[in-house]
Design an enzyme around this catalytic site. Structure first.
Site, PDB file in Angstrom:
ATOM      1  CB  CYS A   1      -2.440 -55.758 -48.018  1.00 20.29           C
ATOM      2  SG  CYS A   1      -2.284 -56.879 -49.429  1.00 20.29           S
TER       3      CYS A   1
HETATM    4  N1  LIG Z   1      -7.941 -59.007 -50.390  1.00 22.41           N
HETATM    5  C1  LIG Z   1      -7.085 -58.137 -49.853  1.00 22.41           C
HETATM    6  O1  LIG Z   1      -6.414 -58.429 -48.851  1.00 22.41           O
HETATM    7  C2  LIG Z   1      -6.925 -56.774 -50.474  1.00 22.41           C
HETATM    8  C3  LIG Z   1      -6.132 -55.837 -49.796  1.00 22.41           C
HETATM    9  C4  LIG Z   1      -5.982 -54.550 -50.334  1.00 22.41           C
HETATM   10  C5  LIG Z   1      -6.608 -54.243 -51.528  1.00 22.41           C
HETATM   11  N2  LIG Z   1      -7.353 -55.178 -52.179  1.00 22.41           N
HETATM   12  C6  LIG Z   1      -7.998 -54.774 -53.441  1.00 22.41           C
HETATM   13  O2  LIG Z   1      -9.389 -54.563 -53.174  1.00 22.41           O
HETATM   14  C7  LIG Z   1     -10.166 -54.936 -54.332  1.00 22.41           C
HETATM   15  C8  LIG Z   1     -11.172 -56.008 -53.910  1.00 22.41           C
HETATM   16  O3  LIG Z   1     -10.434 -57.125 -53.417  1.00 22.41           O
HETATM   17  P1  LIG Z   1     -11.134 -58.399 -52.800  1.00 22.41           P
HETATM   18  O4  LIG Z   1     -10.049 -59.198 -52.192  1.00 22.41           O
HETATM   19  O5  LIG Z   1     -12.330 -58.004 -52.018  1.00 22.41           O
HETATM   20  O6  LIG Z   1     -11.638 -59.133 -54.155  1.00 22.41           O
HETATM   21  P2  LIG Z   1     -12.827 -60.183 -54.306  1.00 22.41           P
HETATM   22  O7  LIG Z   1     -13.053 -60.898 -53.014  1.00 22.41           O
HETATM   23  O8  LIG Z   1     -12.499 -60.983 -55.514  1.00 22.41           O
HETATM   24  O9  LIG Z   1     -14.114 -59.272 -54.598  1.00 22.41           O
HETATM   25  C9  LIG Z   1     -14.227 -58.524 -55.790  1.00 22.41           C
HETATM   26  C10 LIG Z   1     -15.525 -57.752 -55.780  1.00 22.41           C
HETATM   27  O10 LIG Z   1     -15.594 -56.983 -56.995  1.00 22.41           O
HETATM   28  C11 LIG Z   1     -16.802 -57.342 -57.697  1.00 22.41           C
HETATM   29  N3  LIG Z   1     -16.544 -57.303 -59.145  1.00 22.41           N
HETATM   30  C12 LIG Z   1     -15.789 -58.156 -59.873  1.00 22.41           C
HETATM   31  N4  LIG Z   1     -15.802 -57.784 -61.173  1.00 22.41           N
HETATM   32  C13 LIG Z   1     -16.606 -56.678 -61.259  1.00 22.41           C
HETATM   33  C14 LIG Z   1     -17.043 -55.860 -62.320  1.00 22.41           C
HETATM   34  N5  LIG Z   1     -16.639 -56.072 -63.584  1.00 22.41           N
HETATM   35  N6  LIG Z   1     -17.881 -54.834 -62.029  1.00 22.41           N
HETATM   36  C15 LIG Z   1     -18.279 -54.595 -60.749  1.00 22.41           C
HETATM   37  N7  LIG Z   1     -17.902 -55.341 -59.699  1.00 22.41           N
HETATM   38  C16 LIG Z   1     -17.071 -56.374 -59.953  1.00 22.41           C
HETATM   39  C17 LIG Z   1     -17.122 -58.734 -57.228  1.00 22.41           C
HETATM   40  O11 LIG Z   1     -18.496 -59.006 -57.453  1.00 22.41           O
HETATM   41  P3  LIG Z   1     -19.021 -60.510 -57.770  1.00 22.41           P
HETATM   42  O12 LIG Z   1     -19.147 -61.189 -56.430  1.00 22.41           O
HETATM   43  O13 LIG Z   1     -20.332 -60.282 -58.427  1.00 22.41           O
HETATM   44  O14 LIG Z   1     -17.998 -61.142 -58.664  1.00 22.41           O
HETATM   45  C18 LIG Z   1     -16.773 -58.629 -55.748  1.00 22.41           C
HETATM   46  O15 LIG Z   1     -17.797 -57.945 -55.068  1.00 22.41           O
HETATM   47  C19 LIG Z   1      -9.162 -55.429 -55.384  1.00 22.41           C
HETATM   48  O16 LIG Z   1      -8.846 -54.390 -56.255  1.00 22.41           O
HETATM   49  C20 LIG Z   1      -7.933 -55.817 -54.544  1.00 22.41           C
HETATM   50  O17 LIG Z   1      -6.742 -55.711 -55.279  1.00 22.41           O
HETATM   51  C21 LIG Z   1      -7.533 -56.441 -51.673  1.00 22.41           C
END
Ligand SMILES: NC(=O)c1ccc[n+]([C@@H]2O[C@H](COP(=O)([O-])OP(=O)(O)OC[C@H]3O[C@@H](n4cnc5c(N)ncnc54)[C@H](OP(=O)(O)O)[C@@H]3O)[C@@H](O)[C@H]2O)c1
Length: 350
Positions: A162
């Site tokens: 981001c």
């Molecule tokens: N947040 C942002 O602004 C943003 C921007 C760009 C990129 N990203 C990237 O996008 C990805 C997701 O970010 P997020 O902010 O959505 O994170 P998040 O809210 O913490 O969500 C993580 C997701 O991954 C799942 N997960 C966690 N551990 C796992 C495993 N071992 N196997 C399968 N699924 C698993 C979680 O499931 P549970 O609910 O079951 O734990 C949840 O659905 C990350 O790599 C992050 O760096 C985020």
């Protein structure tokens, strides 16, 4: 194969559906005229049986009939799915990506697992060894404004970070035109809302720690630095990036300081950017007298760019704003999907 104009429906799986990025992806895919979500998965860590996704995301109530289940690769085969979105932690995506590619699926990974061309950089920046060299070698950095042609043909797209998106979009036209005195150093100062850190709670993201506060973090070592250097062709010693945590939920504003190599007018700078982004429907270039701000981009797929110039001293300040969950994540991922499957890139976004 992708890239050609398409009228068929893309069957998409969303892994990490219970996270913030997963929620945004699902909201966009629900309104996409040519996409259907076939699988929703989370970690399954809590041992719950498959559940309606609205239990995790009330805003998605009534939008999906498929239940969200634990991570299970069995149904992720080309007879059922065309594309998998990985919205999981980096190491999970690192392990899943090659398996899904081997099965013949296309993948858009929203983590950083396939963003850095140099696999040897992962231990320093991400704390794990990269063991998927073949997938890394074929991954295309998913910034459509720079790499649309490669994205159209890609099997694996590494959706940018981001902060990185906000800064690369601001600097690429200037650096490409050779207008920056790089030796004078480039400083990027960014502020992000707290959803940038994901949904998992932690001490320093506790409401009382974030509310009515502003703090800098990860000085000289934020994980988005190497992808910015890679995309912009810069060296570490000419680029300083400092992120800050804002007491808001969504949005990033980056203020970037550069010295121009030659005297330019503000009109020339604006013209350079308008020309560069003439065919980029999600980038809005501001003219003199107005600057991007977070309220203009939150809940939108846009990246907004604006400028201030001290013409005498050749000092240019770029202001870049986007929604970290929009153009910084899910909207960009859907934009990439659109390119990969031959749809207009703004489909379901504008
Ligand atoms: N947040 C942002 O602004 C943003 C921007 C760009 C990129 N990203 C990237 O996008 C990805 C997701 O970010 P997020 O902010 O959505 O994170 P998040 O809210 O913490 O969500 C993580 C997701 O991954 C799942 N997960 C966690 N551990 C796992 C495993 N071992 N196997 C399968 N699924 C698993 C979680 O499931 P549970 O609910 O079951 O734990 C949840 O659905 C990350 O790599 C992050 O760096 C985020």
């Amino acid at each position: 194969m992708g890239g050609a104009k398409s009228s068929r429906t893309v069957r998409a799986a969303v892994l990490g559906a219970t996270g913030y990025v997963g929620r945004e992806l699902l909201a966009l895919l629900a309104r996409h005229p040519s996409a259907r979500v076939t699988h929703l998965m989370s970690s399954g860590r809590d041992g719950k049986p498959p559940f309606p996704i609205e239990q995790a995301h009330p805003s998605l109530r009534g939008r999906f009939s498929a239940l969200c289940g634990p991570l299970d690769l069995e149904g992720l085969v080309p007879s059922e799915v065309d594309l998998a979105f990985l919205a999981t932690p980096h190491e999970t995506a690192h392990d899943l990506g090659p398996v899904l590619l081997d099965r013949g699926l296309r993948v858009v990974d929203l983590s950083a697992a396939f963003r850095l061309r140099d696999g040897g950089a992962y231990p320093r920046w991400y704390g794990f060894e990269h063991r998927a060299a073949a997938a890394l070698a074929e991954a295309v950095y998913g910034l459509p404004e720079l790499y649309a042609d490669a994205i159209r043909k890609a099997r694996l797209v590494a959706n940018p970070g981001c902060y990185a998106t906000s800064i690369i979009l601001a600097l690429a036209p200037l650096l490409g035109a050779g207008w920056v005195n790089v030796r004078a150093g480039i400083v990027a100062d960014s502020k992000s809302g707290a959803s940038g850190a994901g949904r998992a709670p932690s001490d320093n993201l506790h409401f009382s720690e974030v509310n009515e506060n502003l703090r800098a973090y990860a000085l000289f070592n934020h994980r988005h630095v190497p992808e910015m250097l890679q995309a912009l062709g810069l060296e570490e010693d000419s680029f300083t990036f400092t992120p800050h945590l804002l007491p808001i939920t969504r949005g990033i504003l980056s203020t970037i300081y550069v010295q121009l190599s030659e005297a330019r007018t503000l009109d020339q700078v604006v013209a350079l950017f308008r020309d560069f982004y003439a065919f980029a429907p999600l980038v809005r270039v501001y003219g003199a007298g107005s600057l991007p701000e977070i309220q203009a981009v939150a809940q939108t797929p846009y990246a907004d760019l604006g400028f201030g110039l001290d013409q005498t001293r050749r000092r240019l300040i770029l202001v870049s704003a986007l929604d970290n969950l929009g153009k910084g994540a899910a909207a960009q991922a859907v934009q990439n999907m659109n390119l990969m499957f031959g749809f207009p890139q703004e489909t379901a976004l504008l």
